[in-house]
Design a protein around this motif. Structure first.
Motif, PDB file in Angstrom:
ATOM      1  N   ALA A 128       0.828  -1.204   0.000  1.00 16.97           N
ATOM      2  CA  ALA A 128       0.000   0.000   0.000  1.00 16.97           C
ATOM      3  C   ALA A 128       0.866   1.258   0.000  1.00 16.97           C
ATOM      4  O   ALA A 128       0.529   2.254  -0.646  1.00 16.97           O
ATOM      5  CB  ALA A 128      -0.926  -0.007   1.213  1.00 16.97           C
ATOM      6  N   LEU A 161       2.124   1.689  -3.541  1.00  9.25           N
ATOM      7  CA  LEU A 161       1.057   2.190  -4.406  1.00  9.25           C
ATOM      8  C   LEU A 161       0.769   3.660  -4.130  1.00  9.25           C
ATOM      9  O   LEU A 161       0.503   4.436  -5.064  1.00  9.25           O
ATOM     10  CB  LEU A 161      -0.207   1.353  -4.214  1.00  9.25           C
ATOM     11  CG  LEU A 161      -0.175  -0.059  -4.813  1.00  9.25           C
ATOM     12  CD1 LEU A 161      -1.304  -0.908  -4.260  1.00  9.25           C
ATOM     13  CD2 LEU A 161      -0.252  -0.005  -6.336  1.00  9.25           C
ATOM     14  N   SER A 162       0.822   4.060  -2.873  1.00  6.16           N
ATOM     15  CA  SER A 162       0.577   5.460  -2.529  1.00  6.16           C
ATOM     16  C   SER A 162       1.678   6.365  -3.066  1.00  6.16           C
ATOM     17  O   SER A 162       1.407   7.460  -3.583  1.00  6.16           O
ATOM     18  CB  SER A 162       0.470   5.611  -1.003  1.00  6.16           C
ATOM     19  OG  SER A 162      -0.626   4.868  -0.496  1.00  6.16           O
ATOM     20  N   TYR A 214      -4.263   6.827  -3.320  1.00  2.00           N
ATOM     21  CA  TYR A 214      -4.266   5.369  -3.306  1.00  2.00           C
ATOM     22  C   TYR A 214      -5.479   4.796  -4.032  1.00  2.00           C
ATOM     23  O   TYR A 214      -5.346   3.959  -4.940  1.00  2.00           O
ATOM     24  CB  TYR A 214      -4.213   4.876  -1.868  1.00  2.00           C
ATOM     25  CG  TYR A 214      -4.306   3.385  -1.696  1.00  2.00           C
ATOM     26  CD1 TYR A 214      -3.188   2.583  -1.834  1.00  2.00           C
ATOM     27  CD2 TYR A 214      -5.519   2.770  -1.399  1.00  2.00           C
ATOM     28  CE1 TYR A 214      -3.267   1.201  -1.675  1.00  2.00           C
ATOM     29  CE2 TYR A 214      -5.615   1.400  -1.232  1.00  2.00           C
ATOM     30  CZ  TYR A 214      -4.492   0.620  -1.375  1.00  2.00           C
ATOM     31  OH  TYR A 214      -4.579  -0.745  -1.219  1.00  2.00           O
ATOM     32  N   TRP A 254     -11.401  -2.899  -3.800  1.00  2.00           N
ATOM     33  CA  TRP A 254     -10.320  -2.990  -2.807  1.00  2.00           C
ATOM     34  C   TRP A 254     -10.681  -3.979  -1.706  1.00  2.00           C
ATOM     35  O   TRP A 254      -9.880  -4.845  -1.342  1.00  2.00           O
ATOM     36  CB  TRP A 254     -10.059  -1.606  -2.242  1.00  2.00           C
ATOM     37  CG  TRP A 254      -9.056  -1.532  -1.138  1.00  2.00           C
ATOM     38  CD1 TRP A 254      -7.705  -1.692  -1.246  1.00  2.00           C
ATOM     39  CD2 TRP A 254      -9.324  -1.263   0.249  1.00  2.00           C
ATOM     40  NE1 TRP A 254      -7.105  -1.547  -0.019  1.00  2.00           N
ATOM     41  CE2 TRP A 254      -8.072  -1.282   0.916  1.00  2.00           C
ATOM     42  CE3 TRP A 254     -10.474  -1.004   0.978  1.00  2.00           C
ATOM     43  CZ2 TRP A 254      -7.958  -1.053   2.291  1.00  2.00           C
ATOM     44  CZ3 TRP A 254     -10.372  -0.768   2.333  1.00  2.00           C
ATOM     45  CH2 TRP A 254      -9.123  -0.800   2.969  1.00  2.00           C
TER      46      TRP A 254
END
Length: 408
Positions: A30, A33-34, A62, A125
């Motif tokens: 995460a 991805l951010s 995100y 998600w």
């Protein structure tokens, strides 16, 4: 590592260990991805990068990158389903459309959207996270009996550290496919043939991998029959085994038949697949590159040699016959039935077992150097996380020249 019986293990080992590993690596993914999201350019419906269902601004955050790439197609399916008529250009050539994407995942997301009122990105998600978590728990318990808690945890950690593992938290089918593959292998291991066929049906609506599933089932059952033949006199013809294997293989035709029934075109699925440039020149591109020793072909040869060395050596027996066979058959199927593309990295994640190539390496080995197994595992994880960061920021995130984009 000595084997331990599943029935005597506490819930901590069966559930909490794989979930803890999943949480840690999902959090790292995460972050990647951010970071990547802060570099993504604005995407409009007219962007030359790829099909855009929902335009996003630059640096969308995100949740703005969760539906990237194939996720946009799944969003289109979740919102509007599949077209009854294939889109064609002025020459009658079928254009890219939703029939190239299998329905199980977007239909589950659609159900979550209907139940919660949430938009596609957070719904996808949640679905991907749940499937990914369940896949890790199922995988851990599939191999724990033979590999022990530490070995099973090492395999789960290596799967989660694999270069493309961040797709387990975005709008892609990997989590669902991985879960179903593990459940299928577990059903075959217990010789629950009806359950295996049912799982194969679900997989045939998730990913086009029914053929290697059928090969694995057929090979295992044929081995059983040969063993029975050597130990008993005059074994009956294994009608049930043959029927189950044939049923699994037949599921490969399920989605193309559905596309035909809905659109009225016998070739609807295949013409849609051919609309993507990577699929337009037939099959078997990897084999041709390997025979010509092109750079891509040499890389494929290295992968095949690696798989042979890892999967055929005696230590790999700890994976179990079924998982070991899958780890050979599935990658070979990919090389025979697909053309070179960056997506091969993502597809190979479903091979599972070779991602931790030392199933016999545990704390009871190499006496006096107990630091060796965790050191080896740590090195593999470090390499995997570095590769993850590069893959996310260079492939999954859309930045730079939109007309020349490598796709994940």
């Amino acid at each position: 590592m000595p084997e331990t019986r599943a029935g005597g293990d506490p819930l901590l080992q069966k559930l909490m260990v794989p979930l803890a590993i999943w949480v840690v690596f999902t959090a790292v993914g995460a972050v990647f991805l951010s970071i990547g999201a802060s570099r993504q350019v604005a995407l409009e419906r007219t962007s030359p990068a790829y099909h855009v269902t929902s335009p996003t601004p630059a640096s969308p955050g995100y949740f703005g990158v969760v539906p990237n790439w194939d996720g946009n197609w799944y969003e289109s399916i979740a919102d509007g389903g599949y077209p009854a008529t294939l889109p064609v250009d002025g020459q009658g050539v079928v254009q890219q459309n939703e029939w190239a994407f299998y329905p199980a995942y977007p239909m589950v997301v659609r159900g979550v959207m209907a139940a919660t009122g949430m938009r596609f990105a957070p719904s996808a998600w949640i679905v991907s996270l749940l499937f990914g978590a369940m896949a890790m728990v199922a995988l851990f318990n599939l191999v724990r009996f033979r590999m022990g808690t530490w070995g099973a945890g090492a395999l789960v950690a290596c799967v989660m550290a694999y270069v493309t593992a961040p797709v387990l938290q975005v709008a892609y089918t990997e989590g669902l496919a991985l879960l179903l593959v593990v459940l299928f292998i577990g059903a075959v291991r217990r010789r629950l043939l009806g359950q295996a066929v049912g799982i194969a049906v679900l997989l045939s609506l998730t990913r086009p991998i029914a053929l290697p599933l059928g090969v694995v089932l057929g090979a295992v059952l044929f081995h059983d029959w040969l063993t029975q033949r050597r130990t008993t006199s005059g074994p009956r013809f294994p009608v049930r085994d043959v029927a189950a294997t044939a049923a699994v293989l037949a599921t490969a035709a399920l989605w193309p038949l559905i596309a035909w029934a809905v659109t009225g075109r016998r070739d609807a699925f295949f013409e849609t697949q051919a609309a993507w440039p990577v699929n337009s020149n037939g099959l078997g591109g990897w084999v041709g590159d390997m025979l010509r020793f092109t750079p891509v072909g040499i890389l494929a040869i290295v992968v095949v040699v690696y798989l042979a060395l890892v999967c055929l050596r005696p230590g790999s027996r700890r994976w179990g016959q079924e998982l070991r066979l899958w780890s050979v058959v599935y990658p070979l199927y990919l090389f025979l039935a697909s053309r070179p593309s960056p997506s091969m990295l993502r597809y190979l994640m479903l091979a599972i077992a070779p991602l931790w190539p030392f199933p016999g390496l545990g704390f009871t080995y190499l006496r006096g150097v107990r630091w060796a197994p965790p050191l080896v595992l740590g090195v593999l994880i470090a390499i995997g996380l570095v590769a993850q960061y590069f893959w996310v920021t260079s492939f999954f995130i859309v930045s730079g020249d939109l007309s020349h984009r490598p796709f994940p």
